[in-house]
Design an enzyme around this catalytic site. Structure first.
Site, mmCIF file in Angstrom:
data_model
loop_
_atom_site.group_PDB
_atom_site.id
_atom_site.type_symbol
_atom_site.label_atom_id
_atom_site.label_comp_id
_atom_site.label_asym_id
_atom_site.label_seq_id
_atom_site.Cartn_x
_atom_site.Cartn_y
_atom_site.Cartn_z
ATOM 1 N N CYS A 72 2.937 -6.962 1.838
ATOM 2 C CA CYS A 72 1.939 -6.265 2.642
ATOM 3 C C CYS A 72 1.095 -7.333 3.325
ATOM 4 C CB CYS A 72 1.068 -5.406 1.735
ATOM 5 S SG CYS A 72 -0.330 -4.647 2.580
ATOM 6 N N ASN A 73 1.060 -7.301 4.639
ATOM 7 C CA ASN A 73 0.279 -8.299 5.374
ATOM 8 C C ASN A 73 -1.217 -8.141 5.128
ATOM 9 O OD1 ASN A 73 2.238 -9.647 7.675
ATOM 10 N ND2 ASN A 73 2.910 -7.624 7.037
ATOM 11 N N THR A 74 -1.659 -6.889 5.071
ATOM 12 C CA THR A 74 -3.093 -6.618 4.908
ATOM 13 C C THR A 74 -3.585 -7.230 3.600
ATOM 14 O OG1 THR A 74 -2.727 -4.555 6.115
ATOM 15 C CG2 THR A 74 -4.795 -4.746 4.894
ATOM 16 N N SER A 88 0.828 -1.206 0.000
ATOM 17 C CA SER A 88 0.000 0.000 0.000
ATOM 18 C C SER A 88 0.867 1.262 0.000
ATOM 19 C CB SER A 88 -0.880 0.008 1.248
ATOM 20 O OG SER A 88 -0.060 -0.074 2.403
ATOM 21 N N HIS A 116 5.247 -2.014 7.281
ATOM 22 C CA HIS A 116 5.723 -0.674 7.655
ATOM 23 C C HIS A 116 6.478 -0.697 8.994
ATOM 24 C CE1 HIS A 116 2.953 0.751 4.541
ATOM 25 N NE2 HIS A 116 3.431 1.975 4.687
ATOM 26 N N GLY A 141 -5.139 -0.755 5.777
ATOM 27 C CA GLY A 141 -5.537 -1.512 6.972
ATOM 28 C C GLY A 141 -6.855 -1.099 7.590
ATOM 29 N N CYS A 149 2.989 -6.011 9.987
ATOM 30 C CA CYS A 149 2.720 -4.986 8.972
ATOM 31 C C CYS A 149 4.086 -4.571 8.473
ATOM 32 C CB CYS A 149 1.977 -3.799 9.588
ATOM 33 S SG CYS A 149 1.956 -2.335 8.520
#
Ligand code: DGL
Length: 261
Positions: free
Chosen positions: A74-76, A12, A186, A44, A184
């Site tokens: 990206c985990n989401t 993202s 980030h 998220g 996440c």
């Protein structure tokens, strides 16, 4: 015979650079085309339908660029990719499965997951860990604002430290775990703040596990790059300024290009 086409990497925003860092360090012969959807970050707090539509655009963009595989850094997004993209002609590889495998392989019996609200709501880590080892205890904490603040690039150290402290206190009040997944991409950008909060905890950065998983997959298909000089391109739907800052923080070499689309 190898395959010298690039690996596509999506997130993202800038979080997926934590995965790029591992690729450039461990497999520098692989070309990378990165796409960060900074215009729409954070994912998220969005719905599944919104995440699906934005992700489809990103994957289709990279397929146009003729990548051999898409790494979902990206985990989401990873919580939904197997549901929507498993029939694509190229592999679309999520980041959660290799990390769940790591937890089981290391015989970790109690683990914390700190992630976006969406990732926590799907219980994706819980499912992928517990389908392999039912005895693992998992506690999670969702953070509605941390990824967005990191992606803006305009955070102060104190502001991020305060947020990290708050969420770590919440997480540890649920269970006093010694291993915590930074769920996440980030968050490893500010891993120093997590370590400062609690130096005794093993903070797991999923990036390395995903990169090793992809390397195995490419090896098994005879698709490793044989390039001596690989390429590294970044595309963003936002501004390129934030990338210069993040590349610097993460000590990643400068890409050939950063292109705003
Ligand atoms: N970097 C992302 C993740 O791993 C998403 C952050 C967001 O857009 O909310 O979940």
């Amino acid at each position: 015979m190898g395959d010298n086409r690039a690996i596509g990497v999506i997130d993202s925003g800038v979080g997926g650079l934590t995965v790029v860092k591992e690729f450039r360090n461990v497999f520098p012969q692989e070309s990378i085309i990165y796409l960060g959807d900074n215009k729409n970050v954070p994912y998220g707090n969005k719905t599944e339908q919104e995440i699906y539509e934005l992700t489809k655009n990103m994957i289709d963009f990279l397929i146009e660029k003729d990548v051999k595989l898409v790494a979902v850094a990206c985990n989401t997004i990873s919580t939904i990719v197997d549901k929507y993209f498993s029939s694509y002609n190229i592999p679309v590889v999520n980041i959660i499965k290799p990390t769940a495998d790591y937890v089981v392989r290391e015989s970790i019996k109690e683990v914390g997951v700190i992630a976006t609200m969406f990732t926590v709501s799907t219980a994706a880590y819980d499912k992928l860990i517990r389908e392999q080892d039912e005895s693992v205890e998992i506690v999670s904490e969702g953070c509605p604002t941390l990824a967005g603040i990191i992606d803006s690039g305009s955070f102060t150290d104190d502001e991020v430290q305060e947020l990290v402290n708050l969420h770590m206190t919440n997480l540890l009040s649920k269970r006093n775990v010694r291993d915590v997944i930074l769920g996440c991409t980030h968050y490893p950008i500010v891993i120093d703040k997590f370590i400062k909060n609690n130096p005794k905890i093993n903070f797991i950065n999923p990036a390395y596990e995903q990169v090793m998983y992809i390397d195995n997959l490419l090896s098994s298909k005879g698709q490793k790059s044989e390039l001596e000089k690989s390429e590294f391109q970044i595309y963003t739907t936002g501004s390129k300024d934030i990338y210069y800052k993040m590349l610097d923080i993460l000590t990643i070499e400068k890409p050939d290009n950063i292109i705003e689309i």
